[in-house]
Every structure is written in structure tokens, then in C-alpha cells.
Design an enzyme around this catalytic site. Structure first.
Site, PDB file in Angstrom:
ATOM      1  N   GLY A  52      32.908  32.362  46.163  1.00 10.85           N
ATOM      2  CA  GLY A  52      32.667  33.731  45.388  1.00 10.85           C
ATOM      3  C   GLY A  52      32.396  33.647  43.960  1.00 10.85           C
ATOM      4  N   TYR A  54      35.830  29.028  45.851  1.00 12.49           N
ATOM      5  CA  TYR A  54      36.869  30.145  45.538  1.00 12.49           C
ATOM      6  C   TYR A  54      37.996  30.190  46.678  1.00 12.49           C
ATOM      7  CZ  TYR A  54      38.248  34.701  43.957  1.00 12.49           C
ATOM      8  OH  TYR A  54      39.116  35.890  43.534  1.00 12.49           O
ATOM      9  N   HIS A  61      30.600  22.841  48.977  1.00 11.51           N
ATOM     10  CA  HIS A  61      30.229  23.777  49.950  1.00 11.51           C
ATOM     11  C   HIS A  61      29.644  22.952  51.465  1.00 11.51           C
ATOM     12  CE1 HIS A  61      30.425  27.625  47.701  1.00 11.51           C
ATOM     13  NE2 HIS A  61      30.070  26.806  46.764  1.00 11.51           N
ATOM     14  N   SER A 109       7.465  48.299  66.985  1.00 14.23           N
ATOM     15  CA  SER A 109       6.443  48.041  66.131  1.00 14.23           C
ATOM     16  C   SER A 109       5.614  46.965  66.730  1.00 14.23           C
ATOM     17  CB  SER A 109       6.971  47.711  64.862  1.00 14.23           C
ATOM     18  OG  SER A 109       7.843  46.533  64.993  1.00 14.23           O
ATOM     19  N   GLY A 130       6.666  44.040  66.511  1.00 12.56           N
ATOM     20  CA  GLY A 130       7.571  42.795  65.929  1.00 12.56           C
ATOM     21  C   GLY A 130       8.595  42.043  66.649  1.00 12.56           C
ATOM     22  N   VAL A 131       9.115  40.969  66.461  1.00  9.13           N
ATOM     23  CA  VAL A 131      10.036  40.469  67.247  1.00  9.13           C
ATOM     24  C   VAL A 131      11.349  41.097  67.391  1.00  9.13           C
ATOM     25  CG1 VAL A 131      10.604  38.734  65.581  1.00  9.13           C
ATOM     26  CG2 VAL A 131      10.926  38.200  68.007  1.00  9.13           C
ATOM     27  N   ASP A 132      11.889  41.631  66.301  1.00 13.47           N
ATOM     28  CA  ASP A 132      13.013  42.274  66.428  1.00 13.47           C
ATOM     29  C   ASP A 132      13.010  43.366  67.209  1.00 13.47           C
ATOM     30  OD1 ASP A 132      13.544  40.480  64.249  1.00 13.47           O
ATOM     31  OD2 ASP A 132      13.415  41.755  62.703  1.00 13.47           O
ATOM     32  N   SER A 133      12.269  44.542  66.985  1.00 14.66           N
ATOM     33  CA  SER A 133      12.304  45.762  67.736  1.00 14.66           C
ATOM     34  C   SER A 133      11.917  45.531  69.282  1.00 14.66           C
ATOM     35  CB  SER A 133      11.266  46.740  67.178  1.00 14.66           C
ATOM     36  OG  SER A 133       9.976  46.316  67.351  1.00 14.66           O
ATOM     37  N   LYS A 183      17.210  35.931  62.185  1.00 10.42           N
ATOM     38  CA  LYS A 183      15.797  35.942  62.521  1.00 10.42           C
ATOM     39  C   LYS A 183      15.453  34.747  63.640  1.00 10.42           C
ATOM     40  CE  LYS A 183      11.640  37.978  62.113  1.00 10.42           C
ATOM     41  NZ  LYS A 183      11.490  39.432  61.752  1.00 10.42           N
ATOM     42  N   ASP A 216     -30.797  39.944  46.758  1.00 10.99           N
ATOM     43  CA  ASP A 216     -31.316  40.105  45.685  1.00 10.99           C
ATOM     44  C   ASP A 216     -30.849  41.525  44.781  1.00 10.99           C
ATOM     45  OD1 ASP A 216     -32.348  37.615  45.180  1.00 10.99           O
ATOM     46  OD2 ASP A 216     -34.301  38.242  45.831  1.00 10.99           O
ATOM     47  N   LYS A 269       6.610  32.592  46.227  1.00 14.49           N
ATOM     48  CA  LYS A 269       7.990  33.830  45.964  1.00 14.49           C
ATOM     49  C   LYS A 269       9.167  32.833  45.546  1.00 14.49           C
ATOM     50  CE  LYS A 269      10.609  37.055  48.250  1.00 14.49           C
ATOM     51  NZ  LYS A 269      10.959  37.643  49.277  1.00 14.49           N
ATOM     52  N   GLU A 308       4.425  40.672  50.317  1.00 13.69           N
ATOM     53  CA  GLU A 308       3.516  41.604  50.383  1.00 13.69           C
ATOM     54  C   GLU A 308       3.044  41.868  48.962  1.00 13.69           C
ATOM     55  OE1 GLU A 308       2.328  42.993  53.135  1.00 13.69           O
ATOM     56  OE2 GLU A 308       3.934  42.447  54.474  1.00 13.69           O
TER      57      GLU A 308
HETATM   58  N1  GLN Z   1      33.742  31.133  40.632  1.00 13.48           N
HETATM   59  C1  GLN Z   1      34.386  30.154  41.061  1.00 13.48           C
HETATM   60  C2  GLN Z   1      34.096  29.034  40.045  1.00 13.48           C
HETATM   61  O1  GLN Z   1      33.128  29.051  39.310  1.00 13.48           O
HETATM   62  C3  GLN Z   1      34.009  29.618  42.311  1.00 13.48           C
HETATM   63  C4  GLN Z   1      32.756  29.421  42.724  1.00 13.48           C
HETATM   64  C5  GLN Z   1      32.419  29.368  43.992  1.00 13.48           C
HETATM   65  O2  GLN Z   1      33.025  29.949  44.898  1.00 13.48           O
HETATM   66  N2  GLN Z   1      31.171  28.965  44.312  1.00 13.48           N
HETATM   67  O3  GLN Z   1      34.699  28.113  40.215  1.00 13.48           O
END
Ligand code: GLN
Length: 544
Positions: free
Chosen positions: A66, A95, A186, A241, A243-246, A400, A481, A536, A542
């Protein structure tokens, strides 16, 4: 609105569930996804969720990363009752790890002098016993992804170190007696190549979760749950629509309640070439769904007359959709009056996907509940509020590509499954400036040639989304022309997995020149063809 939304609690009765408590990391949703990839069901809830309000018993708990620092005044904290749940292991990620340590003593967490972003190498430390389970079967040296500024200043009481890096002496910790683990890196991102194995170790070896969740289980489960939820008489209306979801949503409803599900496609006059007819035929042929096409093109084009601003266009189209669905719901009820299907239209099918749900989870602000993402694809908020229609969102736990897998499970044809997404406001937002019947014709014809050529070249499934847009300005050309002023076509084709970032598709110059030749020759009113090569970000997929 939360009370209007059915809560997906049923799957937990049949599948062991890992609860993921979200502290707001950008990657939290990937934790749930990785777990499903190893056939374990995961449910993501805001970090403010109280154990007493939890409608199921989790097999294990993961505290996500977080943006906050645990020692900040307003930082979110987990309900301590979760740690008292018998036989329920806890894994803190980033976090989440800091939260574990902070709870035991606020002095355990400090602001680091160096922030650690990106790749790092961890070394697992083995001790013998249960604390080794998280890195079980993994090599001692492991590449991981870090993204943190805070760090543990000391080992929390009762814990031992199970992983280190050069910068983080406490990159992984485990409680010596209890099943509580924490990691600073992570495991959910692909930049941690063995992260999925580590999550499997936690879910399966530590929590003992059964790996029995699969798309086919989900499919049977969902159909039974929907049938039960809707009951024996209520009717459901769904915007389809093509589309795949609907389409997947519609097929689930059709399988669950048969003809009490009503698929409606509103022809807003800004659909692609032959689209309404094609969608109607495909749905009938492959899925046995009879689609009602409501031709409202004149109403839409009339309302769009003279409007140049893209946000205004979206609002006008969204508003008219609402009116038309209201009219449809009334018509359906009337028509069913003296038939075996007689019943109130009580539900509205919406193809909300997991990322939409995640986006609307908030733990700050006045309410700490999950707010459902309305208006996905310009859907009718006023209708839902006004008539008290309840939302049914069978795809709200899926990404998706998982929806595509579910579609295959339901026997939906590959062409429908791999169809490129198409925005709710249709070609109207692919035309910069005013939407006139003439400009719709030009954009639609160019788009048809473009997409047909992509299909013929065998490139359709290599591209995530392709379309022809129209510029406001005209360009001078020479034809026969003579000086000729025609519109400018902007072709777009992107490759993306999640639609959050995208790259232009690298067509050959030969292919682009052939496209230009055909479009200028076959569509009257065009003098110039361009190919949009902006990625992007900074561009969008779009035009507006
Ligand atoms: N904010 C906390 C930090 O900077 C935790 C970061 C995180 O959970 N990616 O250490």
C-alpha cells in the site's frame, strides 16, 4: 447503492478461499489473480473489513502492499481479530509486512534512508521447521521486485529472518511458533519470476487450501447461484453489444433462467458496419439467444446534431440509453403479462469485470465498503436508481482473459471470444468533432475496409483493438487532376494485455500503403489516411 448489488459469497461455500486484504497497492489485484492461476479461489476486500462482517471463513489471509507508511497518523490498519482466527495463516506483503511488525511495536518500522524500487536479489535463510515452508522448493537465490521506502529497523519479537537482500536484512520474516509470514518484496508481479511458486507455498503448503477452483467449477457454480438468486419468476434485462463480456454474461443468464433473460441491443446509429445484424445472427446461431435490436439511430443522431465536444457526446448517448432501457423494461413486462414468463423485470445484467471492482474499492473517505463500478460502457445509473432494478454482475471476480476462458467453457465461438472491444458510445467518439450521418458513413466504411484487411492478413488476433477514426479537418488532395478536399482518416491498431498500457501494432509499410490506397479509392470523401503510432501512455486507445 451497495445494497442494490448482489454479493458474490456463494463460491466460498465450495472452495477454500484466501482472503486478500487490500491496503491500496497498485498490484493487489494481481495477488488474487495469481492464486486463481494455481486453482485457489481468492477474495479481495478492503483492509478496513472487520472479521465480524466477513461472510465466510478464509483458509488464509494476505495483507497487501500500500502507498501509506504504517507509522503515519491516518495509515490504515488491519482488524486485530484476524490474527486470532484459529488455523488461519497470515502473509504480509510489503506494507503488509510492515503492518505485522508495527502492530507488535511501532518502533519496528522506520523510514528508510534509501528507497528500493525495482529488481533485487534475495537470499533465503533456512532454519529447519515450519518457517522454511514459504521458500520451500525454491533456490536460495531469487530475483524479486521491490517497491518501498520504509523498512523494518529490527526483527519483531518472536520472528526469525527467512530472507535477506543487501539493502534489506529483513526481506522475509516468519514467526517462530505461529503461521505468520512477511515479505518486503512483491511476489505477485511478473518481475518476481518465482513469485507464483511462493504464493503457492503459502496457499497450499502453509494454509492447506485445496487447488480445486477452475473455470468449469466457476461456470457451474455461477449458473446455479444466478438461478437461485433470481428466483422462479423475476425477469432480467441485459445490454448486449457483441463484445465478449456482455456475450459471456448473456450466455450465463440464458443457461440459468432461459427465456426470462432478455438480451437487448440498442442501435444508436453509431455502430460498426452491419454490426447489429451480425450480432443478432451470431447470438441466435451460436448461443440460442434471441436478441431484440431496438433501432434508435434517428433519435441518437438527432440528439448528436451540432455537438462537437466528446464528453457531451458521451453524456447524450448515455442518457438516451437510459431512456431506451426504461422503455424496454416496460415493454418486456407488458409482453410477458399473459405468458408463462410473466413477472417483473427486477434485474439488470452488467458485465463489470474484476479490475472495475478493484478500482472502486476504497478504504478512505466516508464509506469503507465496496462500491460497484456503475456505468461501465455507459450504463443506466438513473434507470437503476429510479426503478430499483438490481444489478447482477456475474463477471465481477474475473479478469478479461479469465472471461475469455469462461466463454470457451460455455462453448462460445472463438470469433466472439476474441472480438476487439468496442466503446459504448460507438463510432461517435471515434469521430473528432460533429457526428453527422455523412461522417458516420465515412468512418464506418473506412473501418470496415481496415478491419477486413486486418482479418484477411491473419492479423486480427495479434492485435488487441483496431479501428478507423475521423479527424475534424479536411486535407487537400488531387484526384483526376482536380483539387479535392476530403476528410482525414486516423487508423489505430494497438497491442496490449490489460488495456492500461499499449503499443501500436508494427504493420509493414506495404500493408499501410495498400490500406491507404483502398480506403481513399473505395470511400468517397477521404483524401488522406494516417496511422496513429502513439503508445499509451501518453496516448489513449480511443481518440477521445
Ligand atoms: N508505503 C510503504 C513503503 O514505502 C509500503 C510500500 C508498498 O507496500 N509497496 O515502504
Amino acid at each position: 447503492m451497495a445494497s442494490n448489488v448482489e454479493q458474490p459469497e456463494a463460491p466460498h461455500k465450495n472452495f477454500d478461499t484466501i482472503l486478500v486484504l487490500d491496503f491500496g497497492s497498485q498490484y493487489t489485484h494481481l495477488i488474487t489473480r495469481r492464486l486463481r492461476e494455481i486453482n485457489v479461489l481468492a477474495e479481495l476486500l478492503p483492509c478496513t473489513t472487520k472479521l465480524a462482517d466477513l461472510p465466510f471463513k478464509p483458509k488464509g489471509i494476505i495483507l497487501s502492499g500500500g502507498p501509506y507508511s504504517v507509522y503515519e497518523k491516518d495509515a490504515p490498519h488491519v482488524d486485530p481479530a484476524f490474527f486470532e482466527l484459529p488455523n488461519t495463516p497470515v502473509l504480509g506483503v510489503c506494507y503488509g509486512l510492515q503492518e505485522l511488525a508495527w502492530r507488535l511495536s511501532p518502533e519496528n518500522v522506520v523510514a528508510g534512508t534509501e528507497r528500493e524500487y525495482g529488481q533485487a536479489d534475495v537470499t533465503a535463510q533456512r532454519h529447519g521447521g515450519h518457517v522454511d515452508k514459504l521458500f520451500d522448493g525454491l533456490e536460495d537465490a531469487m530475483q524479486v521486485y521491490m517497491s518501498h521506502g520504509d523498512r523494518l529497523s529490527q526483527l519483531p519479537e518472536g520472528f526469525c529472518t527467512i530472507a535477506t537482500t543487501t539493502n534489506s536484512p529483513y526481506a522475509g520474516i516468519a514467526h517462530k511458533e505461529k503461521n505468520i509470514y512477511g515479505i518486503q518484496f512483491h511476489p505477485e508481479v511478473t518481475h518476481t519470476p518465482k513469485g507464483k511458486d511462493l504464493l503457492r507455498n503459502f496457499a497450499v503448503k502453509i494454509c492447506g487450501a485445496k487447488q480445486n477452483w477452475s473455470m468449469s467449477n466457476f461456470c457451474d457454480q455461477e449458473i446455479a447461484r444466478i438461478r437461485n438468486l433470481i428466483g422462479p419468476t423475476a425477469q432480467v434485462i441485459g445490454a448486449v453489444s457483441g463484445g465478449v463480456d456482455s456475450t459471456v454474461g448473456a450466455k450465463l443468464l440464458k443457461n440459468a433462467i432461459g427465456d426470462r433473460f432478455h438480451a437487448v441491443l440498442i442501435d444508436n446509429g453509431v455502430m460498426r458496419h452491419n454490426e447489429c445484424q451480425q450480432v443478432k445472427e451470431t447470438l441466435a446461431k451460436h448461443l440460442g439467444i434471441s436478441l431484440t435490436v431496438v433501432d434508435a439511430s434517428e433519435r441518437f443522431l438527432g440528439a448528436l446534431k451540432g455537438v462537437e465536444d466528446s464528453e457531451k457526446k458521451r453524456k447524450i448517448i448515455g442518457g438516451l440509453f437510459i431512456d431506451l432501457f426504461e422503455e424496454e423494461a416496460i415493454r418486456i413486462e407488458k409482453e410477458a403479462e399473459n405468458t408463462p414468463n410473466a413477472g417483473k423485470v427486477e434485474w439488470f445484467l452488467q458485465g463489470t469485470l474484476y479490475p472495475d471492482v478493484i478500482e472502486s474499492i476504497s478504504f478512505k473517505g466516508p464509506s469503507a465498503t465496496i462500491k460497484t463500478h456503475h456505468n461501465v460502457g455507459g450504463l443506466p445509473q438513473r434507470m437503476i436508481d429510479g426503478q430499483g432494478l438490481k444489478l447482477i454482475e456475474p463477471l465481477r471476480e474475473l479478469f478479461k482473459d479469465e472471461v475469455r476462458a469462461l466463454g470457451r467453457e460455455l462453448g462460445i465461438h472463438e470469433d466472439l471470444i476474441m472480438r476487439h472491444p468496442f466503446p459504448g458510445p460507438g463510432i461517435a467518439i471515434r469521430i473528432i468533432g460533429e457526428v453527422t450521418p455523412e461522417r458516420v458513413r465515412i468512418a464506418r466504411q473506412a473501418d470496415h475496409i481496415y478491419v477486413s484487411m486486418i482479418r484477411e492478413a491473419g492479423l486480427y488476433n495479434k492485435i488487441s483493438q483496431a479501428y478507423a477514426g475521423l479527424d475534424t479537418n479536411k486535407a487537400v488532395g488531387v484526384m483526376g487532376d482536380k483539387r479535392y478536399e476530403g476528410y482525414i482518416i486516423i487508423l489505430r491498431a494497438v497491442v496490449t494485455t490489460d488495456f492500461m498500457t499499449a503499443e501500436p501494432y508494427p504493420f509493414s509499410m506495404e500493408f499501410l500503403c495498400e490500406l491507404s490506397r483502398r480506403i481513399v479509392n473505395e470511400v468517397e470523401g477521404i483524401s488522406l489516411v494516417t496511422y496513429n503510432v502513439t503508445s499509451k501512455p501518453p496516448g489513449t486507445i480511443e481518440l477521445q
